[in-house]
Design an enzyme around this catalytic site. Structure first.
Site, short mmCIF file in Angstrom:
data_model
loop_
_atom_site.label_atom_id
_atom_site.label_comp_id
_atom_site.label_asym_id
_atom_site.label_seq_id
_atom_site.Cartn_x
_atom_site.Cartn_y
_atom_site.Cartn_z
N ARG A 215 -56.10 53.21 -14.72
CA ARG A 215 -57.19 53.84 -15.45
C ARG A 215 -56.64 55.02 -16.25
NH1 ARG A 215 -59.52 49.76 -14.78
NH2 ARG A 215 -61.49 49.40 -13.69
N HIS A 263 -56.19 47.46 -22.99
CA HIS A 263 -56.77 47.16 -21.67
C HIS A 263 -56.72 45.65 -21.42
CE1 HIS A 263 -59.63 48.70 -18.34
NE2 HIS A 263 -59.04 47.59 -17.95
P1 NAP Z 1 -56.94 47.90 -4.09
O1 NAP Z 1 -56.61 46.56 -3.57
O2 NAP Z 1 -58.15 48.59 -3.57
O3 NAP Z 1 -55.67 48.82 -3.83
C1 NAP Z 1 -55.68 50.21 -4.02
C2 NAP Z 1 -54.41 50.81 -3.47
O4 NAP Z 1 -54.37 52.20 -3.85
C3 NAP Z 1 -54.33 50.76 -1.94
O5 NAP Z 1 -52.99 50.50 -1.57
C4 NAP Z 1 -54.73 52.17 -1.56
O6 NAP Z 1 -54.16 52.66 -0.37
C5 NAP Z 1 -54.14 52.98 -2.70
N1 NAP Z 1 -54.79 54.29 -2.80
C6 NAP Z 1 -56.11 54.55 -2.96
N2 NAP Z 1 -56.32 55.88 -3.02
C7 NAP Z 1 -55.12 56.45 -2.86
C8 NAP Z 1 -54.70 57.81 -2.82
N3 NAP Z 1 -55.54 58.83 -2.94
N4 NAP Z 1 -53.39 58.05 -2.65
C9 NAP Z 1 -52.50 57.05 -2.49
N5 NAP Z 1 -52.84 55.72 -2.54
C10 NAP Z 1 -54.14 55.45 -2.72
O7 NAP Z 1 -57.09 47.89 -5.67
P2 NAP Z 1 -56.49 46.81 -6.69
O8 NAP Z 1 -57.29 45.57 -6.70
O9 NAP Z 1 -55.03 46.71 -6.43
O10 NAP Z 1 -56.76 47.52 -8.09
C11 NAP Z 1 -56.19 48.77 -8.40
C12 NAP Z 1 -56.74 49.26 -9.73
O11 NAP Z 1 -56.19 48.52 -10.81
C13 NAP Z 1 -58.26 49.09 -9.93
O12 NAP Z 1 -58.99 50.08 -9.23
C14 NAP Z 1 -58.38 49.22 -11.42
O13 NAP Z 1 -58.54 50.57 -11.77
C15 NAP Z 1 -57.04 48.74 -11.94
N6 NAP Z 1 -57.17 47.48 -12.72
C16 NAP Z 1 -56.73 47.47 -14.01
C17 NAP Z 1 -56.80 46.30 -14.74
C18 NAP Z 1 -56.28 46.24 -16.15
O14 NAP Z 1 -56.44 45.21 -16.82
N7 NAP Z 1 -55.65 47.28 -16.65
C19 NAP Z 1 -57.31 45.14 -14.15
C20 NAP Z 1 -57.75 45.20 -12.84
C21 NAP Z 1 -57.66 46.37 -12.12
P3 NAP Z 1 -54.54 52.04 1.06
O15 NAP Z 1 -53.66 50.83 1.16
O16 NAP Z 1 -54.18 53.10 2.00
O17 NAP Z 1 -56.01 51.70 1.02
C1 GLV Z 2 -60.27 45.92 -15.11
O1 GLV Z 2 -59.79 46.94 -15.48
C2 GLV Z 2 -60.90 45.74 -13.84
O2 GLV Z 2 -61.07 46.73 -13.11
O3 GLV Z 2 -61.30 44.60 -13.53
#
Ligand code: NAP
Ligand code: GLV
Length: 300
Positions: A215, A263
């Site tokens: 983000r 994005h």
């Molecule tokens: P997820 O499965 O919820 O994983 C989040 C990770 O971040 C977990 O390992 C969590 O730790 C860690 N975390 C959360 N808060 C933290 C903190 N304060 N300090 C250190 N580590 C922390 O999420 P995801 O599905 O991987 O997605 C991650 C992000 O990618 C989304 O929230 C979104 O913003 C972004 N995204 C971007 C796109 C794009 O096209 N650019 C697409 C999809 C998603 P724990 O293991 O301890 O819970």
């Molecule tokens: C894209 O950024 C998503 O969060 O799905």
């Protein structure tokens, strides 16, 4: 089952979702905003893509909010969300794989100097660079969830020494000190907003690079620009921004050390993601466990 499909969609996107969801769950009544406003009773689920604030409070029988987005920061910013209705987010292996591809492309391009060669071509310059091995380029992945974990595994398979950082890992600075490339895949929460600031960037070795695929608000733009301008940071690959689309005239657009993506690191694929949604709607109907709940207290 009456289901509202609502939110902010690009041109043609809502129609594509509606068609795919109806194809996979034809027995549901799929409603738009006008139909929901006309008859809100009996709508038990809302499938949402960052809906307008206040939209979901008007549904008295709502039992599930299913996000089409993986990141729920915008959704949770709506202070009117019904507090007792559970929220599920998008978790789709196809999306994780797409994210891992983007992370791999960015790290490979940084490691092998391909962004520099691109700039050299524009100058008509023929200048091979020293070639490093993958095992000489330590990569730090922030977040080891769905996206971070998949990207880290892909990068490690390519030969990069990969570290990940999650909430239980404590101090970040020692990990930054040894990283050549940082890939950000954290969710946006009150704890992670503005994490990538002057202090964070100063903790990286000179010549390191940033890949932000999570983000825009994780980054303090002025601090990033200062680190790029001073040459402390060699390059930034940025897929996400405080304001999207990135406004015309923003310094990132023309910066020689910045690569901008619209994005697009991991778009939601309607075919596989609709199956994830439908599985949760069927679970809601059957009273079996719903997958991928959001913890509102944690913010992700
Ligand atoms: P997820 O499965 O919820 O994983 C989040 C990770 O971040 C977990 O390992 C969590 O730790 C860690 N975390 C959360 N808060 C933290 C903190 N304060 N300090 C250190 N580590 C922390 O999420 P995801 O599905 O991987 O997605 C991650 C992000 O990618 C989304 O929230 C979104 O913003 C972004 N995204 C971007 C796109 C794009 O096209 N650019 C697409 C999809 C998603 P724990 O293991 O301890 O819970
Ligand atoms: C894209 O950024 C998503 O969060 O799905």
């Amino acid at each position: 089952m009456r289901v509202l499909l609502t939110g902010r969609f690009d041109a043609g996107e809502r129609e594509a979702w509606a068609a795919e969801l109806a194809r996979q769950l034809p027995e549901a009544h799929w409603l738009d905003d006008a139909e929901a406003d006309a008859a809100p009773a009996g709508i038990t689920a809302a499938v949402v893509a960052n809906p307008a604030p206040g939209r979901l409070v008007r549904l008295p029988d709502l039992r599930l909010i299913q996000s089409l987005w993986a990141g729920v920061d915008k959704l949770l910013a709506d202070t009117t969300l019904p507090p007792s209705v559970p929220i599920a987010r998008m978790v789709d292996p196809a999306m994780n794989a797409a994210m891992a591809e983007t992370a791999l492309w960015a790290v490979l391009a940084l490691h092998r100097g391909f962004f520099t060669y691109q700039a050299q071509q524009r100058q008509g310059q023929w200048q091979p660079l020293p070639q490093r091995r993958a095992d000489e380029v330590p990569v730090l992945v922030l977040g080891r969830g769905q996206m971070g974990g998949t990207a880290a595994a892909r990068l490690a398979a390519q030969g990069y020494p990969v570290q990940t950082w999650g909430r239980s890992d404590g101090a970040l600075a020692p990990r930054l000190a040894t990283a050549q490339v940082v890939v950000n895949l954290l969710p946006l929460t009150p704890e992670t907003r503005g994490l990538i600031d002057a202090r964070f960037l100063a903790a990286l070795p000179r010549g390191a690079a940033l890949v932000n695929l999570a983000r825009g608000a994780h980054v303090v733009d002025a601090d990033l620009l200062a680190a790029l301008d001073s040459g402390h940071l060699a390059h930034a690959v940025l897929d996400v921004f405080h304001t999207e689309p990135l406004p015309a005239g923003h310094a990132f657009w023309q910066h020689p050390r910045v690569t901008v993506l619209p994005h697009a690191a991991a778009a939601t694929d309607e075919r596989s993601a609709a199956a994830v949604v439908v599985a949760n709607l069927r679970a809601l109907q059957a009273g079996t466990p719903i997958a991928n709940f959001v913890d509102r207290g944690r913010g992700y």
